[in-house]
Design an enzyme around this catalytic site. Sequence first.
Site, PDB file in Angstrom:
ATOM      1  N   GLU A   1      12.031  -0.864   8.353  1.00 28.01           N
ATOM      2  CA  GLU A   1      12.336   0.291   7.494  1.00 28.01           C
ATOM      3  C   GLU A   1      11.167   1.266   7.425  1.00 28.01           C
ATOM      4  O   GLU A   1      11.365   2.475   7.281  1.00 28.01           O
ATOM      5  CB  GLU A   1      12.718  -0.190   6.090  1.00 28.01           C
ATOM      6  CG  GLU A   1      11.580  -0.402   5.107  1.00 28.01           C
ATOM      7  CD  GLU A   1      10.594  -1.494   5.510  1.00 28.01           C
ATOM      8  OE1 GLU A   1       9.411  -1.378   5.154  1.00 28.01           O
ATOM      9  OE2 GLU A   1      11.003  -2.464   6.163  1.00 28.01           O
ATOM     10  N   ASP A   2       9.942   0.763   7.556  1.00 35.92           N
ATOM     11  CA  ASP A   2       8.774   1.637   7.481  1.00 35.92           C
ATOM     12  C   ASP A   2       8.777   2.656   8.609  1.00 35.92           C
ATOM     13  O   ASP A   2       8.595   3.859   8.392  1.00 35.92           O
ATOM     14  CB  ASP A   2       7.478   0.811   7.494  1.00 35.92           C
ATOM     15  CG  ASP A   2       7.519  -0.315   8.540  1.00 35.92           C
ATOM     16  OD1 ASP A   2       8.380  -0.258   9.453  1.00 35.92           O
ATOM     17  OD2 ASP A   2       6.700  -1.228   8.441  1.00 35.92           O
ATOM     18  N   ASN A   3       9.003   2.161   9.829  1.00 34.22           N
ATOM     19  CA  ASN A   3       9.051   3.059  10.979  1.00 34.22           C
ATOM     20  C   ASN A   3      10.216   4.027  10.883  1.00 34.22           C
ATOM     21  O   ASN A   3      10.093   5.214  11.214  1.00 34.22           O
ATOM     22  CB  ASN A   3       9.149   2.229  12.261  1.00 34.22           C
ATOM     23  CG  ASN A   3       9.148   3.069  13.508  1.00 34.22           C
ATOM     24  OD1 ASN A   3      10.189   3.471  14.009  1.00 34.22           O
ATOM     25  ND2 ASN A   3       7.964   3.350  14.031  1.00 34.22           N
TER      26      ASN A   3
END
Length: 445
Positions: free
Chosen positions: A283-285
Amino acid sequence: MPGTASLLLAIFFLVLFIVVWSLCLLGWRTARIRYAHPTLPSRLSSLPSTSAPGVTIIRPLCGLDQNLYNTLESCMTLDYPKYEVIFALQDENDEAIPVVRMVMEKYPEIKSKIIIDSTKIGVNPKVNNLLRPFQEASYDLLWVLDSTISVTSGTLGRSIEAFLSNHTQYSSPDDPESSPLMSAADDVRKPPISGEVGLVHQVPIAVVYQKTWGSLIEQAYLNTTHAKMYLAINAVAVDSCVVGKSNLYSRSNISELTTPSPSLRSLPNPPTGLAGYSPFLAEDNMIALGLWHQLNLKHAMTSDVACDFLGALTVKDYIDRRVRWLRVRKKMTPIIATLLEPFTESILAGLYGSWAIKRLLGANIPALFLVNLTVWLLIDLSTRKALETNIKNFKPPSNIGFFILAWLARECLALPIWLLAMTSDIVVWRGRRYKIISSGMSIFV
């Protein structure tokens, strides 16, 4: 015809070899310029709390991660005048809670609280963990720090400076009275707009106290190859390249994002904000890509690193971690990037580069290969030394001999790990099995 084909192949491989080495040298040069000197204190650290932008630090937690007390303590001793800390968990019996309470009791002057919420809206446990903290944060600026990450005291101030560096509503902190950056009464601040910085992140650096071969190999990977490529890609800045160890962004910007899932976007009311990223393990990317492509917001890095404390990993643990994220990434990136990835590694690059030079110019392949590997190692050692300049108090002394052995093991494992990752789309993360499907989405299996 065979001669022509081999000539064309040699030209292709020589060009690829030059490109790969250019990226390596760019990452090394960036590390030497940005990190190989003492960091300067942020000008924002001297501001009164009424003039500094408020920041909510969110620490998503699950269990007793490596060196947990020290990593949590690092966000309670920041040289910054206005911030709060939210410790986010999903289970009231989580083993991390007593550690969190000890940290909070030691620093009662820091505004902090624990949020326990078992709500699950998707397969990603970190997104589930962040939902309520996003809603209850006192400030629009959010700094999400993973549980294994420790930072130096000046990191937040320098991150805010980078975040505000080209915002049109920002005035220099040297003149805080005239700054339209925020309202002192309610700390209301305009979120970044198109063309401005919308995310600040740090390159992760592995710190190892329990020196097992798995942890040493992971450290060799993160502190050399990963760091070089991470810095090089961000220096070129043709697209987003972000890991979620340490991310600073605006809650308002996140709320503007629409899920990147093609199937969900086709719905009459596709999920938006943080909830739209719950089907993705990375989810961060994906959030960083959303800020970059959907809102046209730039990313920035500081001269700080995110110290990632590794536990006692076995070699199998290391292989499983690399395979997991390769399987996630291959569904998120164009197929050509996945196929070319092994050609960016030192051993394979040395083999095809040496052959190409021999074919075009005439040379001794074993000699060229050894020169390539030796220079590659020296560049990696120099990169590692630069990145560790300002974290000497965070890490124990290291043995250069063991590091080189771990580095060699990492290089030899690179191609087998990639081949293993290509054989399946199933990953295991925190004890749960997932299948990675199109665009990087995940489902339980």
